[in-house]
Design a protein around this motif. Structure first.
Motif, PDB file in Angstrom:
ATOM      1  N   ALA A   1     -39.315  -8.831 -12.901  1.00 45.38           N
ATOM      2  CA  ALA A   1     -38.346  -7.508 -12.452  1.00 45.38           C
ATOM      3  C   ALA A   1     -38.815  -7.585 -11.195  1.00 45.38           C
ATOM      4  N   LEU A   2     -39.763  -7.508 -10.465  1.00 48.53           N
ATOM      5  CA  LEU A   2     -39.924  -7.316  -8.967  1.00 48.53           C
ATOM      6  C   LEU A   2     -39.447  -8.727  -8.328  1.00 48.53           C
ATOM      7  N   GLY A   3     -39.064  -9.623  -8.808  1.00 51.03           N
ATOM      8  CA  GLY A   3     -38.622 -10.803  -8.205  1.00 51.03           C
ATOM      9  C   GLY A   3     -39.753 -11.608  -7.622  1.00 51.03           C
ATOM     10  N   VAL A   4     -41.022 -11.616  -8.118  1.00 53.13           N
ATOM     11  CA  VAL A   4     -42.173 -12.407  -7.755  1.00 53.13           C
ATOM     12  C   VAL A   4     -42.395 -13.543  -8.610  1.00 53.13           C
ATOM     13  N   ARG A   5     -43.087 -14.426  -8.072  1.00 52.62           N
ATOM     14  CA  ARG A   5     -43.547 -15.553  -9.104  1.00 52.62           C
ATOM     15  C   ARG A   5     -45.052 -15.216  -9.610  1.00 52.62           C
TER      16      ARG A   5
ATOM     17  N   MET B   1     -48.230 -11.894  -7.116  1.00 50.21           N
ATOM     18  CA  MET B   1     -49.046 -11.525  -7.871  1.00 50.21           C
ATOM     19  C   MET B   1     -50.696 -11.778  -7.229  1.00 50.21           C
ATOM     20  N   PRO B   2     -51.361 -10.904  -7.466  1.00 47.34           N
ATOM     21  CA  PRO B   2     -52.683 -11.062  -7.032  1.00 47.34           C
ATOM     22  C   PRO B   2     -53.409 -12.151  -8.146  1.00 47.34           C
ATOM     23  N   LYS B   3     -54.305 -12.999  -7.150  1.00 49.80           N
ATOM     24  CA  LYS B   3     -54.965 -14.061  -7.805  1.00 49.80           C
ATOM     25  C   LYS B   3     -55.690 -13.865  -9.351  1.00 49.80           C
ATOM     26  N   PRO B   4     -56.448 -12.819  -9.318  1.00 49.19           N
ATOM     27  CA  PRO B   4     -57.059 -12.442 -10.753  1.00 49.19           C
ATOM     28  C   PRO B   4     -55.923 -12.445 -11.898  1.00 49.19           C
ATOM     29  N   VAL B   5     -54.596 -11.700 -11.564  1.00 54.08           N
ATOM     30  CA  VAL B   5     -53.593 -11.469 -12.395  1.00 54.08           C
ATOM     31  C   VAL B   5     -53.114 -13.090 -12.936  1.00 54.08           C
ATOM     32  N   ARG B   6     -52.909 -13.996 -11.770  1.00 54.05           N
ATOM     33  CA  ARG B   6     -52.577 -15.102 -11.993  1.00 54.05           C
ATOM     34  C   ARG B   6     -53.378 -15.929 -12.855  1.00 54.05           C
ATOM     35  N   TRP B   7     -54.756 -15.821 -12.602  1.00 47.89           N
ATOM     36  CA  TRP B   7     -55.809 -16.667 -13.265  1.00 47.89           C
ATOM     37  C   TRP B   7     -55.631 -16.177 -14.555  1.00 47.89           C
TER      38      TRP B   7
END
Length: 170
Positions: free
Chosen positions: A164-168, A1-7
């Motif tokens: 769903a995409l299997g990403v953290r 996931m992109p950093k802004p989304v994680r933030w």
């Protein structure tokens, strides 16, 4: 996931957590209000009209400010007919689809809440009871709680997409 989304997810989770933890203590305000109402009625035969309405306003704040925290913890009611048998990825896809309906509902609820709050502030709306307190403060709390729930729903949606995409997500 992109950093802004994680933030965004971390910030919304932190805000929901702290508001929810503070809202938990409103149960003691409600208990104290009702206890005082019962005590004053039985002991001194005094009835205060504002006590029950104060408790009702506190209950609204408790319910709405705790909604995002409840969603964060996964405490909301879920129909569990098939859900537990599904894989984590299937659960995430179904949750991502169904949360879109919640987001749609919350957007309209917030829109109506803001319009109602503007009206209450502009015209000095009061409750139609003998006590007649101003309605603007509880409507502001209502809009804040709905807005926080909307933020938490979008964070949950992003977490579901990541799962769903299997990403953290975080």
């Amino acid at each position: 996931m992109p950093k802004p989304v994680r933030w965004y997810i971390l910030a919304v989770d932190a805000l929901s957590y702290w508001v929810g933890r503070l809202a938990l203590y409103l149960i003691f305000v409600m208990m104290g209000t009702l206890l005082f109402a019962a005590f004053s009625r039985v002991t001194f035969n005094l009835s205060f009209v504002w006590l029950v309405e104060t408790m009702q306003f506190t209950l609204v704040a408790y319910f709405l400010l705790g909604g995002a925290y409840s969603m964060q913890l996964g405490s909301h009611v879920r129909m569990d007919l098939f859900y537990e048998r599904w894989s984590e990825r299937t659960k995430a896809v179904v949750d991502a689809v169904t949360i879109c309906f919640l987001i749609f509902y919350l957007v309209f609820l917030l829109y109506g809440g803001i319009a109602s709050t503007e009206y209450a502030i502009k015209y000095g709306e009061t409750s139609r009871t003998a006590w007649s307190p101003p309605m603007a403060p509880i409507k502001v709390i209502m809009c804040f709680g709905i807005g926080l729930m909307l933020l938490q729903a979008t964070a949950r949606f992003l977490k579901n997409i990541a799962a769903a995409l299997g990403v953290r997500a975080t």
